[in-house]
Design a protein around this motif. Sequence first.
Motif, mmCIF file in Angstrom:
data_model
loop_
_atom_site.group_PDB
_atom_site.id
_atom_site.type_symbol
_atom_site.label_atom_id
_atom_site.label_comp_id
_atom_site.label_asym_id
_atom_site.label_seq_id
_atom_site.Cartn_x
_atom_site.Cartn_y
_atom_site.Cartn_z
ATOM 1 N N ILE A 294 18.384 -7.276 -1.240
ATOM 2 C CA ILE A 294 18.866 -6.174 -0.405
ATOM 3 C C ILE A 294 18.713 -4.848 -1.145
ATOM 4 C CG2 ILE A 294 20.983 -5.204 0.615
ATOM 5 C CD1 ILE A 294 21.907 -8.248 0.867
ATOM 6 N N LEU A 295 19.146 -4.848 -2.405
ATOM 7 C CA LEU A 295 19.256 -3.567 -3.122
ATOM 8 C C LEU A 295 17.927 -3.094 -3.687
ATOM 9 C CD1 LEU A 295 22.749 -4.197 -4.753
ATOM 10 C CD2 LEU A 295 22.211 -2.698 -2.817
ATOM 11 N N VAL A 296 16.946 -3.979 -3.803
ATOM 12 C CA VAL A 296 15.626 -3.557 -4.292
ATOM 13 C C VAL A 296 14.921 -2.703 -3.223
ATOM 14 C CG1 VAL A 296 14.130 -5.515 -3.578
ATOM 15 C CG2 VAL A 296 13.733 -4.372 -5.782
ATOM 16 N N TYR A 297 15.501 -2.643 -2.022
ATOM 17 C CA TYR A 297 15.035 -1.735 -0.961
ATOM 18 C C TYR A 297 16.005 -0.578 -0.743
ATOM 19 C CZ TYR A 297 11.826 -5.479 -0.107
ATOM 20 O OH TYR A 297 10.852 -6.420 -0.289
ATOM 21 N N HIS A 298 17.105 -0.555 -1.487
ATOM 22 C CA HIS A 298 18.191 0.376 -1.156
ATOM 23 C C HIS A 298 18.549 0.232 0.317
ATOM 24 C CE1 HIS A 298 17.824 3.450 -4.737
ATOM 25 N NE2 HIS A 298 18.258 2.264 -5.100
ATOM 26 N N ALA A 299 18.581 -1.023 0.801
ATOM 27 C CA ALA A 299 18.881 -1.237 2.222
ATOM 28 C C ALA A 299 20.303 -0.789 2.521
ATOM 29 C CB ALA A 299 18.694 -2.712 2.578
ATOM 30 N N THR A 300 20.474 -0.192 3.696
ATOM 31 C CA THR A 300 21.798 0.307 4.069
ATOM 32 C C THR A 300 22.516 -0.637 5.033
ATOM 33 O OG1 THR A 300 20.740 1.596 5.806
ATOM 34 C CG2 THR A 300 21.205 2.738 3.720
ATOM 35 N N HIS A 301 21.756 -1.454 5.771
ATOM 36 C CA HIS A 301 22.353 -2.336 6.778
ATOM 37 C C HIS A 301 21.738 -3.734 6.678
ATOM 38 C CE1 HIS A 301 23.133 1.674 8.323
ATOM 39 N NE2 HIS A 301 24.133 1.154 9.012
ATOM 40 N N PHE B 291 27.205 -2.044 -11.135
ATOM 41 C CA PHE B 291 26.028 -1.453 -11.772
ATOM 42 C C PHE B 291 26.186 0.067 -11.826
ATOM 43 C CE2 PHE B 291 21.958 0.567 -12.021
ATOM 44 C CZ PHE B 291 21.186 -0.241 -12.854
ATOM 45 N N ASN B 292 26.516 0.663 -10.675
ATOM 46 C CA ASN B 292 26.665 2.129 -10.638
ATOM 47 C C ASN B 292 27.724 2.588 -11.649
ATOM 48 O OD1 ASN B 292 24.763 2.329 -8.615
ATOM 49 N ND2 ASN B 292 26.259 2.548 -6.952
ATOM 50 N N HIS B 293 28.814 1.850 -11.715
ATOM 51 C CA HIS B 293 29.908 2.214 -12.620
ATOM 52 C C HIS B 293 29.496 2.037 -14.083
ATOM 53 C CE1 HIS B 293 33.537 1.271 -15.011
ATOM 54 N NE2 HIS B 293 33.998 2.338 -14.387
ATOM 55 N N ASP C 236 24.756 6.872 -9.419
ATOM 56 C CA ASP C 236 25.014 6.633 -7.997
ATOM 57 C C ASP C 236 23.682 6.159 -7.422
ATOM 58 O OD1 ASP C 236 25.932 6.640 -5.424
ATOM 59 O OD2 ASP C 236 25.712 8.798 -5.155
ATOM 60 N N PHE C 237 23.230 5.003 -7.883
ATOM 61 C CA PHE C 237 21.848 4.594 -7.620
ATOM 62 C C PHE C 237 21.735 3.583 -6.487
ATOM 63 C CE2 PHE C 237 17.964 2.115 -8.761
ATOM 64 C CZ PHE C 237 17.056 3.137 -8.478
ATOM 65 N N PHE C 238 22.608 2.580 -6.475
ATOM 66 C CA PHE C 238 22.513 1.557 -5.418
ATOM 67 C C PHE C 238 23.534 1.852 -4.318
ATOM 68 C CE2 PHE C 238 20.723 -1.041 -8.966
ATOM 69 C CZ PHE C 238 19.489 -1.261 -8.382
ATOM 70 N N PRO C 239 23.104 1.725 -3.047
ATOM 71 C CA PRO C 239 24.044 1.974 -1.942
ATOM 72 C C PRO C 239 25.027 0.818 -1.781
ATOM 73 C CG PRO C 239 21.945 1.180 -1.088
ATOM 74 C CD PRO C 239 21.770 1.319 -2.581
#
Length: 347
Positions: A147-154, A175-177, A182-185
């Motif tokens: 999911i996150l390798v696309y920065h998918a939102t939904h 990860f962001n923390h 503020d990289f992954f949604p």
Amino acid sequence: MSEAGATPTSFTPRVFSGIQPSGGLTLGNYLGAIKRFVDMQGPEFETIYCMVDLHAITVWQDPEALTRNTRELCAGFIAAGIDPTQSILFNQSQVPEHAQLGWLFSCVARMGWMGRMTQWKDKTAGKNAEAASLGLFAYPALMAADILVYHATHVPVGEDQKQHLELTRDIAAKFNHDYGVDFFPLTEPVIEGAATRVMSLRDGSKKMSKSDPSDMSRINMTDDADAIAKKIRKAKTDPEPLPETLDGLKERPEARNLVNIYAALADQSAEQVISDHAGQQFGQFKPALVDLAVDRLAPISTEMARLMNDPAEIDRILGAGAARAREITAPILRKTYDIVGMVPPPA
Ligand code: TYM
């Protein structure tokens, strides 16, 4: 804070979802997932749909069957209405960034998080968990990477994937923390519609599943009109007529399931179906459901069979989809490596 994460991130509305090519697409997969993937195609979102073959092999898959099932799943997507020129349609193993980010997330996620996953507990219940594959345990870290390798939102899924999506948010947040970015949604699960949990036709307390020993418990997307009709006619019900309101179905899981299936197939709400069919016995309601199900499902199985006659064309579609996918995943993985501090190859 690393330079890569310093820029405030805005995320393109992007849908990602995946299905395991482990054989036997069911009506549950169709109503809980594929039909909704079709509905989300359009100008609002970029849509990316994946046959997650790396996930499938967390339990044994016969190699020839895996190849055939991956092609059949691709045929199912297209037959149901996914347009491969609009959506990106591909198999996971052709896009190596999924596994690469999956490894990084295995180092972010905690053993305790994985051990609390109900799917892990269900799959190992009553069995020797020590003998389960390491991949099965780590499965949700790879899913988060998908999911996150696309920065998918939904992410549209059925109800059974809810916990995995919560974990995906936990991984993104950690990860962001940890890296001060503020990289992954924080991706939104989309669990909507009348059929987010389609139940077995033989037992309203069990999910419809390809692994149920009874073929009568499920409708397969490859079933022909006769098989669909027979399974619905024999579906377990009760002797009461349909009530006036959904409240009257609270203690009647089998009846509720058939109403939900009808609603999802007809693109109506369960409330609408109940008000249209109130007072009917199953002797009346089931034939109406058979007509609707055959009308909606039989053309899909016919089209799947036609597409399966040309496996080279399916492979071409998967390859083209993977190339498009990598245009998104390669830069996101590169940036992730940079955030983590991996030395890049010389420019
Ligand atoms: P999988 O392959 O078990 O199921 C695929 C999709 O079908 C839905 N589904 C159902 N929905 C309603 N009623 C049912 N009886 C039913 N059975 C299955 C599932 O909820 C799912 O949406 N872990 C995932 C695959 C995956 C994934 C991902 C999903 C891997 N990476 C990233 C989304 C995003 C799975 O095993 O689904």
